[in-house]
Design an enzyme around this catalytic site. Structure first.
Site, PDB file in Angstrom:
ATOM      1  N   SER A  86      24.805  12.683  15.553  1.00  0.00           N
ATOM      2  CA  SER A  86      24.676  14.106  15.202  1.00  0.00           C
ATOM      3  C   SER A  86      23.876  14.252  13.902  1.00  0.00           C
ATOM      4  O   SER A  86      22.740  13.822  13.836  1.00  0.00           O
ATOM      5  CB  SER A  86      26.063  14.742  15.117  1.00  0.00           C
ATOM      6  OG  SER A  86      26.003  16.138  15.204  1.00  0.00           O
ATOM      7  N   HIS A 236      29.741  15.569  23.203  1.00  0.00           N
ATOM      8  CA  HIS A 236      29.070  15.276  21.944  1.00  0.00           C
ATOM      9  C   HIS A 236      29.748  14.136  21.190  1.00  0.00           C
ATOM     10  O   HIS A 236      29.089  13.403  20.459  1.00  0.00           O
ATOM     11  CB  HIS A 236      29.054  16.551  21.090  1.00  0.00           C
ATOM     12  CG  HIS A 236      28.255  16.426  19.829  1.00  0.00           C
ATOM     13  ND1 HIS A 236      26.921  16.066  19.819  1.00  0.00           N
ATOM     14  CD2 HIS A 236      28.603  16.612  18.518  1.00  0.00           C
ATOM     15  CE1 HIS A 236      26.475  16.044  18.568  1.00  0.00           C
ATOM     16  NE2 HIS A 236      27.476  16.355  17.767  1.00  0.00           N
TER      17      HIS A 236
END
Length: 256
Positions: A86, A236
């Site tokens: 991320s 994610h």
């Protein structure tokens, strides 16, 4: 002045640098670190404004990458492999483009070098509620966040950055005011420049929309040798949802 970066080091061998995402800390990729330590020297970083690293007045990707490069100089590292999830992936991409001579191989976990729309309003509201209450326990903090956040896993992840001060009150270890006020820096694209011609692997969570088909052009423009691999049954947080498979994919790429 460049922010000082805290790291923990384990293992022996070629250097691998792990970088966490927004609101995280160096131990977020602990499972990956442990899987690599038998053949690599693994450095788990706290990014600036996170964990035990120094605070800085902004979150610009170029400034974060410069802090990591400064840390490398301090550690005596000329080059290293990088794995970033991320925000950590964006910082790693920025570093590879700004200082390609520092990066041997790059693994980017579930993020693309593009600008993203805001999506953390509820998280910031939950964090602010805890900061304002000056609570005295993790349980109290969790109860304060529950009205804002539906997923217990998100609450537990954020609580890993809660620390107790000498007066018994709990505070966030990360620099909440700067993360909030400079949130747009985190969302910004990694600017296109001279492409990085080293080996790059993008690892996407199958159910995540952070890497989309239309992002491939931006990826190839900056990283022409990029490979993309999808981790099934994950979103994610692919490194936490499918740790064994994620660790295998990353290790296989670095070993090659």
């Amino acid at each position: 002045m460049v922010a000082e970066v805290f790291d923990s080091v384990a293992g022996d061998g070629p250097d691998v640098v792990l970088m966490h995402g927004l609101f995280g800390s160096g131990n977020n990729l602990g499972s990956l670190s442990r899987s690599l330590q038998d053949r690599y020297r693994v450095h788990s970083l706290d990014l600036p404004n996170h964990g035990r690293s120094a605070w800085m007045p902004d979150m610009a990707l170029g400034d974060l990458a410069a802090a990591v490069q400064h840390w490398m100089t301090h550690r005596g590292l000329e080059t290293a492999h990088f794995v970033g999830h991320s925000l950590g992936g964006k910082v790693a991409m920025q570093l590879a483009l700004d200082a390609p001579y520092c990066v041997d191989a790059l693994v980017v976990a579930d993020i693309a070098p593009v600008a993203y729309p805001p999506g953390h309003d509820a998280v910031f509201a939950a964090l602010a509620a805890v900061a304002e209450a000056q609570c005295h326990s993790r349980q109290e903090a969790a109860e304060l966040m529950t009205p804002f956040l539906k997923e217990e896993s998100t609450i537990q992840f954020l609580l890993t950055s809660l620390q107790r001060a000498s007066d018994g009150t709990c505070h966030w270890r990360f620099n909440l005011p700067v993360l909030r006020d400079h949130y747009s820096d985190v969302l910004a694209e990694v600017p296109a420049q001279e492409p990085f011609d080293g080996r790059v692997l993008f690892v996407k969570g199958e159910a995540s929309d952070y890497i989309q088909e239309q992002h491939e052009e931006a990826i190839r423009e900056r990283f022409p040798r990029a490979e993309i691999e999808v981790i099934p049954d994950s979103g994610h947080w692919l490194h936490a949802q499918q740790p064994r498979l994620f660790n295998t994919v990353v290790g296989r790429f670095l070993d090659a």
